[in-house]
Design a protein around this motif. Structure first.
Motif, mmCIF file in Angstrom:
data_model
loop_
_atom_site.group_PDB
_atom_site.id
_atom_site.type_symbol
_atom_site.label_atom_id
_atom_site.label_comp_id
_atom_site.label_asym_id
_atom_site.label_seq_id
_atom_site.Cartn_x
_atom_site.Cartn_y
_atom_site.Cartn_z
ATOM 1 N N THR A 135 20.390 35.379 60.550
ATOM 2 C CA THR A 135 21.382 34.351 60.806
ATOM 3 C C THR A 135 22.719 34.994 61.148
ATOM 4 O O THR A 135 23.158 35.920 60.489
ATOM 5 C CB THR A 135 21.540 33.456 59.559
ATOM 6 N N LYS B 223 24.109 28.152 56.491
ATOM 7 C CA LYS B 223 24.105 29.516 57.021
ATOM 8 C C LYS B 223 23.960 30.541 55.909
ATOM 9 O O LYS B 223 24.152 31.725 56.117
ATOM 10 C CB LYS B 223 25.383 29.779 57.821
ATOM 11 N N TYR C 48 10.550 27.168 62.956
ATOM 12 C CA TYR C 48 11.679 27.320 62.039
ATOM 13 C C TYR C 48 11.792 26.104 61.128
ATOM 14 O O TYR C 48 11.682 24.956 61.580
ATOM 15 C CB TYR C 48 12.981 27.518 62.809
ATOM 16 N N GLU D 213 16.539 33.396 59.923
ATOM 17 C CA GLU D 213 16.557 32.238 60.813
ATOM 18 C C GLU D 213 15.326 31.349 60.644
ATOM 19 O O GLU D 213 15.400 30.145 60.803
ATOM 20 C CB GLU D 213 16.641 32.700 62.270
ATOM 21 N N ARG E 183 15.656 29.030 57.105
ATOM 22 C CA ARG E 183 16.792 28.155 56.806
ATOM 23 C C ARG E 183 16.340 26.700 56.774
ATOM 24 O O ARG E 183 15.726 26.208 57.712
ATOM 25 C CB ARG E 183 17.883 28.299 57.875
ATOM 26 N N HIS F 3 15.884 23.308 68.917
ATOM 27 C CA HIS F 3 17.206 23.885 68.637
ATOM 28 C C HIS F 3 18.122 23.708 69.847
ATOM 29 O O HIS F 3 17.654 23.463 70.955
ATOM 30 C CB HIS F 3 17.065 25.374 68.327
ATOM 31 N N HIS G 14 16.025 38.641 63.702
ATOM 32 C CA HIS G 14 15.927 37.204 63.385
ATOM 33 C C HIS G 14 16.856 36.837 62.223
ATOM 34 O O HIS G 14 16.539 35.983 61.402
ATOM 35 C CB HIS G 14 14.491 36.780 63.033
#
Length: 194
Positions: free
Chosen positions: A87, A14, A52, A19, A22, A142, A85
């Motif tokens: 985290t 995190k 992502y 996002e 990552r 996800h 967007h």
């Protein structure tokens, strides 16, 4: 019959505030290797993924081993929890997600609603099924969007279901056309790194 393997991404740090970028933790990378070993035994015909990085990295080893390209579909991305967007801390995400399951139209600060996330996810899945009838397909994705897609077919896939999923996790869904026939959880984490 078509078979879809929904692969929820492995553990991701995190610390990256974006996002989309990552990646995976060291633990996530080891788990992704187990995912790859499992998927390479499943006679996969096509790979799709969220754009992502954490989703791509979780399935790329299997795709590479099988000489397959990963097709990126923007509609397979996670639900947008913030307008930028960015985290969000886990302590903020799950109360928000619980509220989204309680009220499918709820959205916070320009974020996406459960309803809109589910709609785009189901559209992406339907397109994949129609384009590849009778094939075995991996979808790197996800937790929330995966659960929202499942919820479209059966409301038993709810917040409690999402809460018990792991990172990574794999669910095998069988379809007759676009009609869901069966859902089973794949047991792959018992595989050891030898």
């Amino acid at each position: 019959m078509s078979t879809i393997y929904f692969v929820r991404h492995a553990e991701s740090p995190k610390t990256d505030l974006d996002e989309r970028t990552r990646g995976l933790t060291d633990t996530g990378q080891m788990a992704a290797a187990r995912v790859s070993r499992f998927l390479t035994t499943e006679k996969i015909n096509f790979f799709y993924s969220s754009p992502y990085q954490r989703s791509l990295l979780t399935i790329e080893g299997a795709a590479r081993s099988l000489g397959q390209a990963i097709r990126i579909d923007e509609n397979l991305r996670e639900c947008v929890f913030s307008g930028q967007h960015q985290t969000m801390p886990q302590t903020d995400v799950y109360p928000l997600v619980r509220q989204m399951f309680a009220d499918h139209a709820f959205s916070r600060d320009s974020s996406e609603s459960f309803q809109s996330c589910q709609r785009r996810g189901v559209q992406a899945l339907t397109s994949i099924l129609q384009n590849h009838p009778g094939k075995r397909i991996v979808i790197g994705t996800h937790g929330l969007i995966m659960t929202a897609i499942f919820h479209h077919f059966d409301t038993k896939y709810d917040f409690d279901f999402l809460w018990q999923t792991t990172k990574p996790d794999i669910y095998r869904l069988t379809f007759n056309g676009t009609e869901l026939v069966n859902v089973s959880r794949c047991r792959f984490m018992i595989d050891t790194l030898q």
